[in-house]
Design an enzyme around this catalytic site. Structure first.
Site, PDB file in Angstrom:
ATOM      1  CG  ASP A  55     -16.252 -18.602  -4.896  1.00  0.00           C
ATOM      2  OD1 ASP A  55     -15.611 -19.667  -4.699  1.00  0.00           O
ATOM      3  OD2 ASP A  55     -17.484 -18.565  -5.030  1.00  0.00           O
ATOM      4  CB  VAL A  56     -11.140 -21.176  -3.586  1.00  0.00           C
ATOM      5  CG1 VAL A  56     -10.430 -20.417  -2.483  1.00  0.00           C
ATOM      6  CG2 VAL A  56     -12.187 -22.131  -3.043  1.00  0.00           C
ATOM      7  CB  THR A  80     -14.723 -25.059  13.406  1.00  0.00           C
ATOM      8  OG1 THR A  80     -15.450 -25.971  12.561  1.00  0.00           O
ATOM      9  CG2 THR A  80     -13.308 -25.567  13.613  1.00  0.00           C
ATOM     10  CB  SER A  90     -10.212 -34.241   6.582  1.00  0.00           C
ATOM     11  OG  SER A  90     -11.102 -34.896   7.454  1.00  0.00           O
ATOM     12  CG  ASN A 137      -8.523 -23.555   6.424  1.00  0.00           C
ATOM     13  OD1 ASN A 137      -8.474 -24.560   7.133  1.00  0.00           O
ATOM     14  ND2 ASN A 137      -9.476 -22.639   6.545  1.00  0.00           N
ATOM     15  CE  LYS A 197     -11.176 -31.381   3.428  1.00  0.00           C
ATOM     16  NZ  LYS A 197     -10.419 -30.116   3.352  1.00  0.00           N
ATOM     17  CG  ASP A 246     -13.700 -16.758   3.892  1.00  0.00           C
ATOM     18  OD1 ASP A 246     -13.213 -17.564   4.706  1.00  0.00           O
ATOM     19  OD2 ASP A 246     -14.890 -16.825   3.494  1.00  0.00           O
ATOM     20  CE1 TYR A 293     -14.705 -32.151   4.234  1.00  0.00           C
ATOM     21  CE2 TYR A 293     -14.337 -34.037   5.679  1.00  0.00           C
ATOM     22  CZ  TYR A 293     -14.087 -32.725   5.343  1.00  0.00           C
ATOM     23  OH  TYR A 293     -13.222 -31.960   6.100  1.00  0.00           O
TER      24      TYR A 293
HETATM   25  P1  NAD Z   1     -15.642 -23.165   8.688  1.00  0.00           P
HETATM   26  O1  NAD Z   1     -16.928 -23.413   7.949  1.00  0.00           O
HETATM   27  O2  NAD Z   1     -15.680 -22.629  10.088  1.00  0.00           O
HETATM   28  O3  NAD Z   1     -14.699 -22.222   7.802  1.00  0.00           O
HETATM   29  C1  NAD Z   1     -14.525 -22.430   6.422  1.00  0.00           C
HETATM   30  C2  NAD Z   1     -14.237 -21.102   5.748  1.00  0.00           C
HETATM   31  O4  NAD Z   1     -14.039 -21.365   4.345  1.00  0.00           O
HETATM   32  C3  NAD Z   1     -15.398 -20.105   5.858  1.00  0.00           C
HETATM   33  O5  NAD Z   1     -14.909 -18.834   6.279  1.00  0.00           O
HETATM   34  C4  NAD Z   1     -15.958 -20.029   4.433  1.00  0.00           C
HETATM   35  O6  NAD Z   1     -16.505 -18.757   4.095  1.00  0.00           O
HETATM   36  C5  NAD Z   1     -14.707 -20.359   3.605  1.00  0.00           C
HETATM   37  N1  NAD Z   1     -15.060 -20.848   2.270  1.00  0.00           N
HETATM   38  C6  NAD Z   1     -15.891 -21.861   1.961  1.00  0.00           C
HETATM   39  N2  NAD Z   1     -16.020 -21.970   0.631  1.00  0.00           N
HETATM   40  C7  NAD Z   1     -15.240 -20.994   0.085  1.00  0.00           C
HETATM   41  C8  NAD Z   1     -14.958 -20.585  -1.244  1.00  0.00           C
HETATM   42  N3  NAD Z   1     -15.542 -21.186  -2.302  1.00  0.00           N
HETATM   43  N4  NAD Z   1     -14.089 -19.572  -1.445  1.00  0.00           N
HETATM   44  C9  NAD Z   1     -13.510 -18.934  -0.388  1.00  0.00           C
HETATM   45  N5  NAD Z   1     -13.758 -19.259   0.888  1.00  0.00           N
HETATM   46  C10 NAD Z   1     -14.615 -20.274   1.119  1.00  0.00           C
HETATM   47  O7  NAD Z   1     -14.893 -24.572   8.633  1.00  0.00           O
HETATM   48  P2  NAD Z   1     -13.644 -25.208   9.445  1.00  0.00           P
HETATM   49  O8  NAD Z   1     -14.185 -26.273  10.315  1.00  0.00           O
HETATM   50  O9  NAD Z   1     -12.768 -24.165  10.004  1.00  0.00           O
HETATM   51  O10 NAD Z   1     -12.920 -25.942   8.222  1.00  0.00           O
HETATM   52  C11 NAD Z   1     -11.755 -25.434   7.592  1.00  0.00           C
HETATM   53  C12 NAD Z   1     -11.067 -26.579   6.861  1.00  0.00           C
HETATM   54  O11 NAD Z   1     -10.796 -27.614   7.797  1.00  0.00           O
HETATM   55  C13 NAD Z   1     -11.881 -27.212   5.735  1.00  0.00           C
HETATM   56  O12 NAD Z   1     -11.033 -27.485   4.640  1.00  0.00           O
HETATM   57  C14 NAD Z   1     -12.370 -28.520   6.347  1.00  0.00           C
HETATM   58  O13 NAD Z   1     -12.585 -29.518   5.379  1.00  0.00           O
HETATM   59  C15 NAD Z   1     -11.206 -28.858   7.253  1.00  0.00           C
HETATM   60  N6  NAD Z   1     -11.529 -29.773   8.350  1.00  0.00           N
HETATM   61  C16 NAD Z   1     -12.449 -29.431   9.294  1.00  0.00           C
HETATM   62  C17 NAD Z   1     -12.725 -30.340  10.312  1.00  0.00           C
HETATM   63  C18 NAD Z   1     -13.731 -30.027  11.386  1.00  0.00           C
HETATM   64  O14 NAD Z   1     -14.131 -30.961  12.101  1.00  0.00           O
HETATM   65  N7  NAD Z   1     -14.154 -28.775  11.559  1.00  0.00           N
HETATM   66  C19 NAD Z   1     -12.056 -31.575  10.374  1.00  0.00           C
HETATM   67  C20 NAD Z   1     -11.122 -31.874   9.391  1.00  0.00           C
HETATM   68  C21 NAD Z   1     -10.859 -30.969   8.376  1.00  0.00           C
END
Ligand code: NAD
Length: 252
Positions: free
Chosen positions: A53-54, A180, A132, A80, A149, A37, A145
């Protein structure tokens, strides 16, 4: 012995939300788990934290190599890490398009190509991408977004085809709106956060948001040897939002 005993996993974006729930569940099921992360400050042992950083290829390669050396190999990659964007196709500037596609799509490309040499050597190799419902349903105010996805969904299928004969399975999960820190941040920006949360709950056939633990359970299944014949699939974890067409509660 549990389902993932002896397996070694990397979870990107594993410091929060769905990623953190997944890292904890994979650990509980017996895997050794590294969290990759850009901010690993919330990550505690037994998780192995690696800051990366990805969006930066060298950083990703160094992080994946470090994990593989620490664990003596790699079996599971959970792609993720992701960021959001709000707006119609008219609203987001080019820089934001590049940024979101860089994290959500190219981030998966970078971690996957760094991990594949190790995954090929595993007897139980699995990649699970967090996609998603935005990939499969038209949602308002989510043009960028959703495009990102949609690309994740197609990339999942293409990778599944490319690597099936190398013994590497590739699948994705399609969460609906999940409770989240991301969604909390989103609600905080709404004029009336309570009304916005009620509207999101009402959009779900189940009447409530998906939990991070529920998405983690689907990821853990797809990552496990129990899913050895499952590749090239998208598993919806969306409270029925994609597939069901309910009548309003009063007339059902
Ligand atoms: P979140 O913001 O709680 O967690 C995301 C994590 O990704 C964070 O720890 C952040 O530091 C890390 N991150 C972001 N950019 C980064 C980078 N460049 N390099 C390394 N790490 C990085 O979000 P979440 O809700 O847990 O989402 C996780 C995944 O689930 C995402 O891909 C999101 O698109 C997907 N998603 C979320 C939802 C929702 O409603 N929460 C719905 C569908 C899909």
């Amino acid at each position: 012995m549990t389902g993932l005993t002896g397996l070694r996993a990397v979870v990107t974006g594993g410091a929060s939300g769905i990623g953190l729930a997944t890292a904890r569940l994979l650990t509980a099921q017996g895997a050794r788990v590294a969290v990759l992360d850009r901010d690993v400050s919330p990550v505690a042992e037994p998780l192995f934290a690696v800051e990366a950083d990805v969006c930066e290829d060298a950083s990703v390669r160094a992080a994946v190599t470090r994990v593989a050396e620490e664990f003596g190999g790699l079996d599971i990659l959970v792609n993720n890490a992701g960021i959001g964007a709000i707006g119609t196709v008219e609203d987001n500037p080019d820089e934001q398009w590049h940024r979101v596609l860089d994290v959500n799509v190219l981030g998966i490309v970078r971690t996957s190509r760094a991990a594949l040499p190790y995954l090929r050597r595993s007897a139980h190799a699995a990649v699970v991408n967090t996609c998603s419902i935005a990939a499969t349903a038209g949602l308002p105010q989510r043009a960028l977004y959703s495009a990102s996805k949609g690309a994740v969904l197609s990339l999942t299928m293409a990778m599944a085809a490319d690597h099936v004969r190398e013994g590497v399975r590739v699948n994705c999960v399609n969460p609906g709106t999940a409770d989240t820190p991301w969604v909390t941040r989103l609600l905080d920006t709404a004029e009336d956060p309570a009304a916005e949360r009620a509207a999101l709950n009402a959009r779900q056939p189940t009447g409530r948001l998906v939990s991070a633990d529920e998405v983690a359970a689907a990821i853990a299944y797809l990552a496990s040897p129990a899913a050895a014949s499952v590749t090239g699939t998208a598993l919806a974890v969306d409270g029925g939002m994609q597939g069901l067409r309910l009548r309003p509660a009063a007339s059902s």
